[in-house]
Design a protein around this motif. Structure first.
Motif, mmCIF file in Angstrom:
data_model
loop_
_atom_site.group_PDB
_atom_site.id
_atom_site.type_symbol
_atom_site.label_atom_id
_atom_site.label_comp_id
_atom_site.label_asym_id
_atom_site.label_seq_id
_atom_site.Cartn_x
_atom_site.Cartn_y
_atom_site.Cartn_z
ATOM 1 N N SER A 189 38.294 69.708 5.030
ATOM 2 C CA SER A 189 37.323 69.250 4.032
ATOM 3 C C SER A 189 36.145 70.210 3.880
ATOM 4 C CB SER A 189 36.823 67.843 4.374
ATOM 5 O OG SER A 189 36.206 67.819 5.642
ATOM 6 N N ASP A 190 35.759 70.899 4.965
ATOM 7 C CA ASP A 190 34.659 71.863 4.876
ATOM 8 C C ASP A 190 35.029 73.044 3.979
ATOM 9 O OD1 ASP A 190 33.024 70.361 6.505
ATOM 10 O OD2 ASP A 190 33.544 71.448 8.337
ATOM 11 N N THR A 191 36.262 73.526 4.115
ATOM 12 C CA THR A 191 36.729 74.644 3.285
ATOM 13 C C THR A 191 36.801 74.222 1.821
ATOM 14 O OG1 THR A 191 38.013 75.524 5.133
ATOM 15 C CG2 THR A 191 38.605 76.296 2.939
ATOM 16 N N PHE A 192 37.341 73.040 1.576
ATOM 17 C CA PHE A 192 37.412 72.508 0.213
ATOM 18 C C PHE A 192 36.014 72.379 -0.382
ATOM 19 C CE2 PHE A 192 37.497 68.678 -2.590
ATOM 20 C CZ PHE A 192 38.365 69.154 -3.568
ATOM 21 N N THR A 193 35.095 71.844 0.409
ATOM 22 C CA THR A 193 33.716 71.658 -0.045
ATOM 23 C C THR A 193 33.088 72.976 -0.474
ATOM 24 O OG1 THR A 193 33.345 69.677 1.288
ATOM 25 C CG2 THR A 193 31.397 70.962 0.710
ATOM 26 N N GLU A 194 33.235 73.995 0.355
ATOM 27 C CA GLU A 194 32.595 75.283 0.038
ATOM 28 C C GLU A 194 33.284 75.986 -1.133
ATOM 29 O OE1 GLU A 194 29.684 76.311 0.923
ATOM 30 O OE2 GLU A 194 29.607 74.405 1.978
ATOM 31 N N CYS A 195 34.595 75.945 -1.166
ATOM 32 C CA CYS A 195 35.315 76.582 -2.281
ATOM 33 C C CYS A 195 34.922 75.952 -3.613
ATOM 34 C CB CYS A 195 36.823 76.462 -2.077
ATOM 35 S SG CYS A 195 37.511 77.602 -0.852
ATOM 36 N N ILE A 196 35.036 74.633 -3.699
ATOM 37 C CA ILE A 196 34.745 73.956 -4.967
ATOM 38 C C ILE A 196 33.248 73.976 -5.265
ATOM 39 C CG2 ILE A 196 34.920 71.798 -6.253
ATOM 40 C CD1 ILE A 196 37.618 73.248 -5.719
ATOM 41 N N GLY A 197 32.430 73.758 -4.257
ATOM 42 C CA GLY A 197 30.986 73.767 -4.455
ATOM 43 C C GLY A 197 30.478 75.105 -4.952
ATOM 44 N N GLN A 198 30.967 76.189 -4.350
ATOM 45 C CA GLN A 198 30.539 77.519 -4.786
ATOM 46 C C GLN A 198 31.095 77.865 -6.160
ATOM 47 O OE1 GLN A 198 30.899 80.635 -1.796
ATOM 48 N NE2 GLN A 198 30.512 79.156 -0.141
ATOM 49 N N LEU A 199 32.309 77.408 -6.450
ATOM 50 C CA LEU A 199 32.884 77.612 -7.787
ATOM 51 C C LEU A 199 32.024 76.941 -8.855
ATOM 52 C CD1 LEU A 199 35.178 78.430 -9.764
ATOM 53 C CD2 LEU A 199 36.295 76.258 -9.159
ATOM 54 N N LEU A 200 31.695 75.665 -8.646
ATOM 55 C CA LEU A 200 30.882 74.934 -9.622
ATOM 56 C C LEU A 200 29.493 75.557 -9.751
ATOM 57 C CD1 LEU A 200 31.762 71.192 -8.843
ATOM 58 C CD2 LEU A 200 32.794 72.715 -10.534
ATOM 59 N N THR A 201 28.914 75.944 -8.620
ATOM 60 C CA THR A 201 27.597 76.585 -8.635
ATOM 61 C C THR A 201 27.606 77.818 -9.538
ATOM 62 O OG1 THR A 201 27.086 75.836 -6.385
ATOM 63 C CG2 THR A 201 25.837 77.714 -7.221
ATOM 64 N N THR A 202 28.607 78.666 -9.353
ATOM 65 C CA THR A 202 28.674 79.920 -10.107
ATOM 66 C C THR A 202 28.963 79.685 -11.582
ATOM 67 O OG1 THR A 202 29.471 81.024 -8.108
ATOM 68 C CG2 THR A 202 29.754 82.196 -10.188
ATOM 69 N N LEU A 203 29.924 78.799 -11.882
ATOM 70 C CA LEU A 203 30.270 78.546 -13.289
ATOM 71 C C LEU A 203 29.102 77.928 -14.050
ATOM 72 C CD1 LEU A 203 33.948 77.207 -13.029
ATOM 73 C CD2 LEU A 203 33.179 79.513 -13.646
ATOM 74 N N LYS A 204 28.358 77.045 -13.399
ATOM 75 C CA LYS A 204 27.191 76.448 -14.063
ATOM 76 C C LYS A 204 26.055 77.473 -14.187
ATOM 77 C CE LYS A 204 27.604 71.480 -13.866
ATOM 78 N NZ LYS A 204 26.885 70.205 -13.658
ATOM 79 N N TYR A 220 36.894 64.769 -0.870
ATOM 80 C CA TYR A 220 35.977 64.613 -2.009
ATOM 81 C C TYR A 220 34.615 64.062 -1.592
ATOM 82 C CZ TYR A 220 39.494 65.896 -5.421
ATOM 83 O OH TYR A 220 40.413 66.603 -6.168
ATOM 84 N N MET A 221 34.592 63.202 -0.610
ATOM 85 C CA MET A 221 33.301 62.665 -0.173
ATOM 86 C C MET A 221 32.491 63.723 0.574
ATOM 87 S SD MET A 221 34.422 58.732 0.732
ATOM 88 C CE MET A 221 32.837 58.268 1.426
ATOM 89 N N ALA A 222 33.171 64.630 1.270
ATOM 90 C CA ALA A 222 32.474 65.756 1.895
ATOM 91 C C ALA A 222 31.873 66.657 0.809
ATOM 92 C CB ALA A 222 33.443 66.550 2.772
ATOM 93 N N LEU A 223 32.649 66.912 -0.239
ATOM 94 C CA LEU A 223 32.148 67.696 -1.378
ATOM 95 C C LEU A 223 30.955 66.996 -2.017
ATOM 96 C CD1 LEU A 223 32.441 69.961 -3.550
ATOM 97 C CD2 LEU A 223 34.078 68.449 -4.720
ATOM 98 N N TRP A 224 31.056 65.685 -2.179
ATOM 99 C CA TRP A 224 29.980 64.908 -2.808
ATOM 100 C C TRP A 224 28.694 64.967 -1.990
ATOM 101 C CZ3 TRP A 224 29.119 62.989 -7.426
ATOM 102 C CH2 TRP A 224 28.083 62.058 -7.596
ATOM 103 N N ARG A 225 28.817 64.861 -0.685
ATOM 104 C CA ARG A 225 27.626 64.853 0.172
ATOM 105 C C ARG A 225 26.807 66.135 0.009
ATOM 106 N NH1 ARG A 225 31.068 61.973 3.704
ATOM 107 N NH2 ARG A 225 31.823 63.883 4.711
ATOM 108 N N LYS A 226 27.473 67.253 -0.188
ATOM 109 C CA LYS A 226 26.752 68.534 -0.251
ATOM 110 C C LYS A 226 26.470 69.006 -1.680
ATOM 111 C CE LYS A 226 26.486 73.117 1.774
ATOM 112 N NZ LYS A 226 27.049 74.066 2.745
ATOM 113 N N TYR A 227 27.366 68.684 -2.622
ATOM 114 C CA TYR A 227 27.253 69.277 -3.960
ATOM 115 C C TYR A 227 27.218 68.248 -5.088
ATOM 116 C CZ TYR A 227 28.135 73.892 -1.894
ATOM 117 O OH TYR A 227 28.049 75.047 -1.167
#
Length: 303
Positions: free
Chosen positions: A159-174, A196-203
């Motif tokens: 979940s940590d890897t998923f969080t960082e991959c998707i979080g950084q992707l969204l950060t950059t695209l936005k 998804y909840m790990a992603l939600w907590r951070k991003y």
């Protein structure tokens, strides 16, 4: 000494205005429809569009897999897996030109590639993000898209890897102005929710909508159960705009014929209806999109 009555009246009016504004903001008329995954020759123009809703089409899917006969992960190099013959860049431009209330997004991942599961399988966070930003920016610009949806359902990463991959992707695209909105599409499965909840907590600040797959619950779900599920998921994704959903082939969850619109009306009266999404236009074509018409009419109504 002058009377304080005018000042008191002004303060009351301001409080009422703020209260009304907050109430209005709590109600949305967002309608989303996934389209193109099942290659049933459905086009944007087939789907009825109510001019009084915010309408998002979500192209399904872009997947970081090869398109060969034996698909394999590509570490963030995305390819188009939707029906691009009927849902082309020209078709995107046409539907947006004909309907100013329409935006178009793409969804990442999905359940499968051919007859195999589509896994989230990055080689590393940095390389996946770099490849994903590059390949998705090209697709989004080519198709003149507005947003992105995250719908990975199978994972070969924690979940940590998923969080960082998707979080950084969204950060950059936005940050680069490539997309104006983003959504995630979880469902009630332990592994899926943990990611998804790990992603939600951070991003969560980057995620505009939670397209929760309520149709993944058992077929025959009733209104009371649905309302409990909704309450649970709004708690899980606290502060998020959790959209309600149905599957148009009737294979799961609370169906439109057995209480879905009753539940929507109840949520709307409570100022908790953040929007409705449908999986999918491909299946809805067979019944003339009657549930889409009903959903949009409910969202557009003022009571």
């Amino acid at each position: 000494m002058e009377s304080s009555q005018p000042l008191l009246s002004l303060l009351i009016l301001q409080a009422l205005f703020i209260s009304l504004s907050s109430t209005q903001a709590a109600s949305t008329n967002l309608f989303q429809e996934y389209i193109g995954a099942e290659f049933k020759n459905v086009r944007f123009s087939d789907v009825p569009i109510n001019p009084n809703v915010d309408f998002h089409f979500i192209l399904s899917f872009a997947i970081d897999y090869t398109t060969s006969s034996s698909p394999s992960p590509t570490n963030g190099n995305f390819n188009i897996f939707w029906d691009s013959d009927n849902l082309s860049p020209f078709q995107v431009s046409s539907i947006k030109s004909d309907h100013p209330n329409v935006k178009v997004a793409l969804s990442l991942g999905g359940d499968s590639v051919g007859d195999k599961c589509a896994y989230f399988k990055p080689s590393s966070v940095d390389s996946w993000v770099q490849n994903a930003v590059s390949s998705l920016t090209k697709i989004i610009k080519k198709y003149n898209l507005d947003g992105i949806d995250i719908d990975y359902e199978h994972f070969s990463a924690d979940s940590d890897t998923f969080t960082e991959c998707i979080g950084q992707l969204l950060t950059t695209l936005k940050k680069n102005g490539i997309i104006s909105f983003a959504s995630i599409a979880p469902f009630d499965d332990h592994q899926v929710q943990s990611h998804y909840m790990a992603l939600w907590r951070k991003y969560s600040h980057l995620i505009d909508y939670v397209n929760f797959q309520f149709y993944a619950y058992d077929k025959g779900t009733n209104v009371s159960q649905f309302m409990r599920y909704f309450k649970t998921q709004t708690s899980n994704y606290k502060g998020g705009k959790v959209l309600v959903s149905f599957i148009s082939d009737g294979s799961g969850g609370l169906s439109p014929d057995h209480g879905f619109f009753t539940a929507c009306s109840r949520l709307k009266s409570q100022q908790e209806l953040n929007g409705i999404f449908v999986w999918s236009a491909d299946d809805s074509k067979a019944n003339g999109f009657r549930y889409e018409k009903q959903s949009q009419a409910l969202l557009a109504s003022t009571h």
